[in-house]
Design a protein around this motif. Structure first.
Motif, PDB file in Angstrom:
ATOM      1  N   UNK A  47       0.787  -1.221   0.000  1.00  0.00           N
ATOM      2  CA  UNK A  47       0.000   0.000   0.000  1.00  0.00           C
ATOM      3  C   UNK A  47       0.819   1.272   0.000  1.00  0.00           C
ATOM      4  N   UNK A  48       2.106   1.171  -0.272  1.00  0.00           N
ATOM      5  CA  UNK A  48       2.987   2.331  -0.210  1.00  0.00           C
ATOM      6  C   UNK A  48       3.743   2.472  -1.519  1.00  0.00           C
ATOM      7  N   UNK A  49       3.607   3.631  -2.148  1.00  0.00           N
ATOM      8  CA  UNK A  49       4.273   3.845  -3.433  1.00  0.00           C
ATOM      9  C   UNK A  49       5.337   4.922  -3.270  1.00  0.00           C
ATOM     10  N   UNK A  50       6.575   4.532  -3.478  1.00  0.00           N
ATOM     11  CA  UNK A  50       7.672   5.493  -3.442  1.00  0.00           C
ATOM     12  C   UNK A  50       8.267   5.657  -4.832  1.00  0.00           C
ATOM     13  N   UNK A  70      -6.020  -3.243  -2.041  1.00  0.00           N
ATOM     14  CA  UNK A  70      -5.380  -1.942  -2.227  1.00  0.00           C
ATOM     15  C   UNK A  70      -3.894  -1.944  -1.922  1.00  0.00           C
ATOM     16  N   UNK A 320      16.029  -6.840  19.167  1.00  0.00           N
ATOM     17  CA  UNK A 320      17.128  -6.445  18.284  1.00  0.00           C
ATOM     18  C   UNK A 320      18.471  -6.610  18.966  1.00  0.00           C
TER      19      UNK A 320
ATOM     20  N   UNK B  74       3.732   7.253   9.500  1.00  0.00           N
ATOM     21  CA  UNK B  74       4.373   6.713   8.300  1.00  0.00           C
ATOM     22  C   UNK B  74       5.893   6.766   8.439  1.00  0.00           C
ATOM     23  N   UNK B  81      11.049  -0.083   9.549  1.00  0.00           N
ATOM     24  CA  UNK B  81      11.291  -0.965   8.404  1.00  0.00           C
ATOM     25  C   UNK B  81      12.776  -0.960   8.018  1.00  0.00           C
ATOM     26  N   UNK B  83      15.369   0.654   9.835  1.00  0.00           N
ATOM     27  CA  UNK B  83      16.366   0.751  10.892  1.00  0.00           C
ATOM     28  C   UNK B  83      15.965   0.131  12.220  1.00  0.00           C
ATOM     29  N   UNK B  84      14.854  -0.632  12.242  1.00  0.00           N
ATOM     30  CA  UNK B  84      14.430  -1.333  13.466  1.00  0.00           C
ATOM     31  C   UNK B  84      14.310  -0.365  14.649  1.00  0.00           C
ATOM     32  N   UNK B 118      16.555   9.096   2.400  1.00  0.00           N
ATOM     33  CA  UNK B 118      15.695   8.782   1.275  1.00  0.00           C
ATOM     34  C   UNK B 118      14.444   9.659   1.270  1.00  0.00           C
ATOM     35  N   UNK B 174       6.559   8.370   0.823  1.00  0.00           N
ATOM     36  CA  UNK B 174       5.863   7.574  -0.199  1.00  0.00           C
ATOM     37  C   UNK B 174       4.361   7.827  -0.147  1.00  0.00           C
ATOM     38  N   UNK B 175       3.712   7.655  -1.299  1.00  0.00           N
ATOM     39  CA  UNK B 175       2.259   7.802  -1.333  1.00  0.00           C
ATOM     40  C   UNK B 175       1.619   6.532  -0.783  1.00  0.00           C
ATOM     41  N   UNK B 176       0.455   6.703  -0.170  1.00  0.00           N
ATOM     42  CA  UNK B 176      -0.204   5.549   0.436  1.00  0.00           C
ATOM     43  C   UNK B 176      -1.507   5.260  -0.288  1.00  0.00           C
ATOM     44  N   UNK B 177      -1.864   3.994  -0.365  1.00  0.00           N
ATOM     45  CA  UNK B 177      -3.159   3.664  -0.951  1.00  0.00           C
ATOM     46  C   UNK B 177      -4.241   4.110   0.031  1.00  0.00           C
ATOM     47  N   UNK B 180      -4.931   2.297   3.294  1.00  0.00           N
ATOM     48  CA  UNK B 180      -3.773   1.801   4.026  1.00  0.00           C
ATOM     49  C   UNK B 180      -3.834   2.208   5.492  1.00  0.00           C
TER      50      UNK B 180
END
Lengths: 612, 192
Positions: A47-50, A70, A320, B74, B81, B83-84, B118, B174-177, B180
């Protein structure tokens, strides 16, 4: 084509794709030009577009319950049914049975049916597999939609598009790439060999300075080591009425060996070290370690003062600190594994070691058996010792040489960001040259190692429209059809085969070969197969030449080719005498046609034939 | 714990969590700035009460915009995601040796840095070296430059740069659906 606003270059890579473009309307001189690299929208998580400059060449075929509605949505499609790009790679690493990877290598593997659903190779029954052709089509479609999304007024199908392929792609793989482009909705796409694209990028990047670095009589060796393949080409610089003209004279074999192999090799070295300390890694951890090794390798190969880099394999669970494994990669390990394993110092007479294949080999990709890039290079230069003899200005150069003597080297591929590796290749080459009293080769500087192929192919689009230096050379192989000679059957002995040359060396795009005088009797309505061969060294064979014998390294057998004469106006079973006619299309693919000796009809000979 | 100084480990964790609070909570950042200027906890506390009194005093209530949680969640998800980040902050660090925490910190540092570079472009507010003297002309941007210490008189002011400041010049989340769920910062993983 003249209404195109952009020349677009697509690097359709084994592990990554990239798209670069040149504005054709911009006021620039021939060798400069403003270039852009498309930021490709892609799934980076569910669901994430980069937007990323590279599109990883991976497709993930999810289970129906695996993702929420979606989660796969892209700006241009609601329910694609699969993931492609960054997320496909990261999710596929955890569930490899649903990930399509290396589709490009499969596309060039003549041992499999490339139109059949065979990928992922080791997927369970319930996964709807796709064909290598379909996978390539999807990557191109994704890039097309990305472009159209960003430039809605300048749709891709109205631009001048060039797609790059390895120089070592055989005619069937080239045709399949062109077909994928067609299926993806490209009106017309040209094909360009990757090492040539790298040279174009270097010419363009030099802003005209390349004329000072290259001289008539130069032979440039292009060493292109990508993620999954190693591609070698030789390009001679000839003087054509006072102008420098690059002339591609030879290309190497298809070698499935690249940067990914090196990272994996390092991960195994570190993994073995950990195993010695009693820590076993699972596949997930090994992948994380490979990732870590890639980054550490770049530092250790680049910085001479760095003795070691600490590596941490993160735990898979949420603990971790408690669950991570600490280790390190040392400079000696990197040097031993990468320098000595992949770029050993060898003689010019060295040849790749090929182990006899085990009796029951799994049907998979034909990976290179010898990991030493330098041995593959020695073999290539040795085989091509006479490659420049026919060129004006190069006559007699090869006398007394046991291998072709390059005068300059251009590197391409991210691994050569480490000067240690490029220096090692140069050192190998220059020792070989010194042994034959030849001057050392120069390193051509200023190459863009990561994006050269995409950039160079966009620039090529501009060159095609008349805006700069063009590399000549035509096909780097001659092609032959196998003809079985009639002789009394001897049990256990195959009837001898003769090879008829149907396409000579160096056919330029948009040209046709002569019709060979030999005729074949084809049975109407029945598919007829021929054995098909190519040679990268027999430069003088003309159409119609019949070879009765040849050295094993002179001719390589390709997949079979097939032609079926339709029954229209003829009776089934009738035998029609035909000739075989070769042409190289404007796109850059080889076209073989059968035409009756009497009449104007032509039937296409299929280069990519389903395996029985 | 009252008068004990925190251990190195606790300090790492504190530094990381404070970093993000400074980024997203301007009031908190103000407090930290006060601390940094050496005013001590008491001064900071009294200052923040003052500002509270200020904001509630005027008759027409000031209009404050509320930051939607989506972008913050986000970004937090991205930091986890790559870097934990959440794993690290949520783990109890007391029982571990500094070397183990240091190893984990490498994962967090490398990953969070990658995620940050990024998705954000961060530039210095002042390019002058910290410790150098600068002059601020009349009409300087008070949001980008915070005056501390002997703040009297009229600009131009001359002073010493104690922190060069950070400015996000570009945000590329990033864009989200549409459907989401950003509250899932990291999904649970079940291997079949």
């Amino acid at each position: 084509m003249s209404e195109a606003d952009f020349a677009i270059g697509i690097d359709l890579g084994t592990t990554h794709c990239a798209l670069s473009y040149v504005d054709l309307n911009a006021e620039t001189d021939g060798e400069g030009g403003i270039q852009g690299v498309l930021q490709v929208p892609q799934l980076t998580a569910p669901g994430t577009v980069g937007e990323l400059p590279l599109l990883p060449s991976f497709i993930y075929l999810p289970h129906e319950t695996e993702l929420a509605a979606g989660d796969l949505t892209l700006p241009w499609v609601e329910q694609p049914g699969y993931a492609l790009g960054d997320f496909a790679r990261s999710r596929g690493a955890l569930t490899p049975i649903r990930m399509v990877s290396s589709a490009k290598s499969w596309l060039s593997h003549s041992g499999v049916d490339r139109r059949a659903g065979i990928l992922p190779h080791d997927a369970p029954e319930e996964v709807n597999r796709i064909s290598p052709l379909q996978a390539s089509t999807r990557y191109l479609e994704h890039l097309k939609e990305s472009w159209n999304n960003q430039f809605p007024d300048k749709p891709m199908d109205r631009q001048d598009v060039t797609i790059t392929i390895p120089a070592s792609f055989d005619p069937a793989a080239r045709e399949l790439t062109a077909e994928a482009a067609e299926l993806a909705g490209f009106q017309r796409a040209n094909l360009l060999e990757e090492p040539q694209a790298a040279l174009y990028s270097w010419i363009q990047g030099s802003q005209g300075e390349w004329r000072k670095q290259a001289n008539p009589g130069d032979i440039i060796l292009v060493v292109d080591v990508g993620g999954g393949t190693t591609d070698l080409s030789l390009i001679a610089i000839i003087d054509r009425e006072g102008n420098l003209e690059p002339h591609r004279v030879a290309v190497g074999d298809h070698i499935l060996l690249g940067g990914d192999n090196m990272d994996l090799a390092l991960a195994h070295v570190v993994g073995a070290k950990l195993a010695g300390q009693g820590t076993q890694l699972d596949p997930w951890q090994l992948r994380a370690l490979t990732h870590g090794c890639r980054a550490a390798k770049e530092v250790l190969l680049g910085d001479a003062d760095q003795e070691s880099i600490p590596l941490v394999v993160p735990s898979r669970g949420s603990r971790l600190i408690g669950g991570s494994i600490r280790t390190e990669l040392t400079r000696d390990e990197v040097r031993n594994t990468i320098l000595e394993g992949f770029f050993p110092q060898v003689d010019a007479a060295a040849r790749p070691i090929s182990r006899p294949r085990a009796g029951l080999t799994q049907l998979g990709l034909p990976y290179a058996q010898d990991a030493a890039v330098t041995r593959h290079l020695a073999a290539f230069l040795g085989r091509q010792a006479q490659a420049t003899e026919e060129l004006p200005g190069f006559e007699g150069r090869a006398q007394g040489a046991s291998f072709l003597h390059p005068t300059a080297v251009l590197f391409n591929g991210g691994i050569f960001k480490s000067s240690l590796l490029s220096e090692r290749v140069m050192k190998n080459l220059n020792l070989w040259l010194e042994a034959e009293q030849a001057p050392p080769a120069r390193l051509l500087s200023g190459a863009d190692l990561d994006l050269a192929v995409a950039r160079g192919s966009a620039y090529y689009g501009k060159v095609r429209l008349g805006g700069g230096v063009r590399i000549r050379g035509g096909t780097a192989q001659s092609f032959y059809v196998g003809i079985e000679t009639s002789m009394p059957a001897v049990p256990g002995l195959e009837p001898p085969v003769m090879a008829l040359c149907v396409a000579p060396f160096g056919m330029e795009e948009g040209t046709e070969a002569d019709l060979p005088p030999q005729e074949f009797g084809l049975v109407v309505g029945e598919p007829v197969r021929f054995r098909f061969f190519e040679s990268s060294v027999r430069r003088k064979d003309e159409v119609g030449v019949m070879l009765e014998s040849w050295l094993p390294e002179e001719l390589q057998e390709l997949g079979e080719i097939e032609v079926t004469l339709p029954a229209e106006g003829r009776s089934l079973g009738e035998v029609v005498p035909v000739g075989l006619h070769a042409a190289v299309t404007e796109t850059g693919t080889l076209r073989l046609e059968a035409s009756p000796v009497t009449g104007e009809e032509r039937w296409k000979v299929e280069l990519d034939v389903r395996q029985p | 714990m009252d008068n004990q100084t925190p251990s190195f480990i606790t300090r790492i964790v504190l530094a990381l969590s404070v970093f993000f609070r400074i980024l997203f909570d301007p009031r908190f950042a103000l407090g930290v700035l006060g601390l940094k200027e050496g005013k001590g906890p008491a001064a900071v506390a009294s200052e923040s009460t003052d500002s509270k009194a200020d904001t509630s005093a005027p008759p027409p209530p000031p209009r404050l915009k509320e930051a939607g949680p989506d972008a913050a969640l986000q970004l937090l998800g991205l930091l986890q995601q790559e870097g934990r980040f959440i794993d690290f902050i949520e783990e109890d660090v007391v029982s571990y040796a500094d070397a183990d925490i240091g190893a984990a910190a490498r994962v967090v540092h490398e990953g969070c840095r990658k995620a940050m570079r990024e998705h954000l472009t961060i530039a210095e507010v002042r390019s002058d070296a910290e410790g150098s003297r600068v002059t601020l002309a009349k009409g300087f941007d008070a949001t980008a430059i915070r005056l501390t210490g002997n703040v009297v008189g009229e600009p131009p002011f001359t002073g010493v740069v104690t922190h060069k400041g950070w400015r996000a010049t570009e945000v590329r989340l990033p864009k989200l659906s549409v459907n989401h769920d950003v509250t899932i910062l990291a999904p649970a993983e079940v291997e079949l």
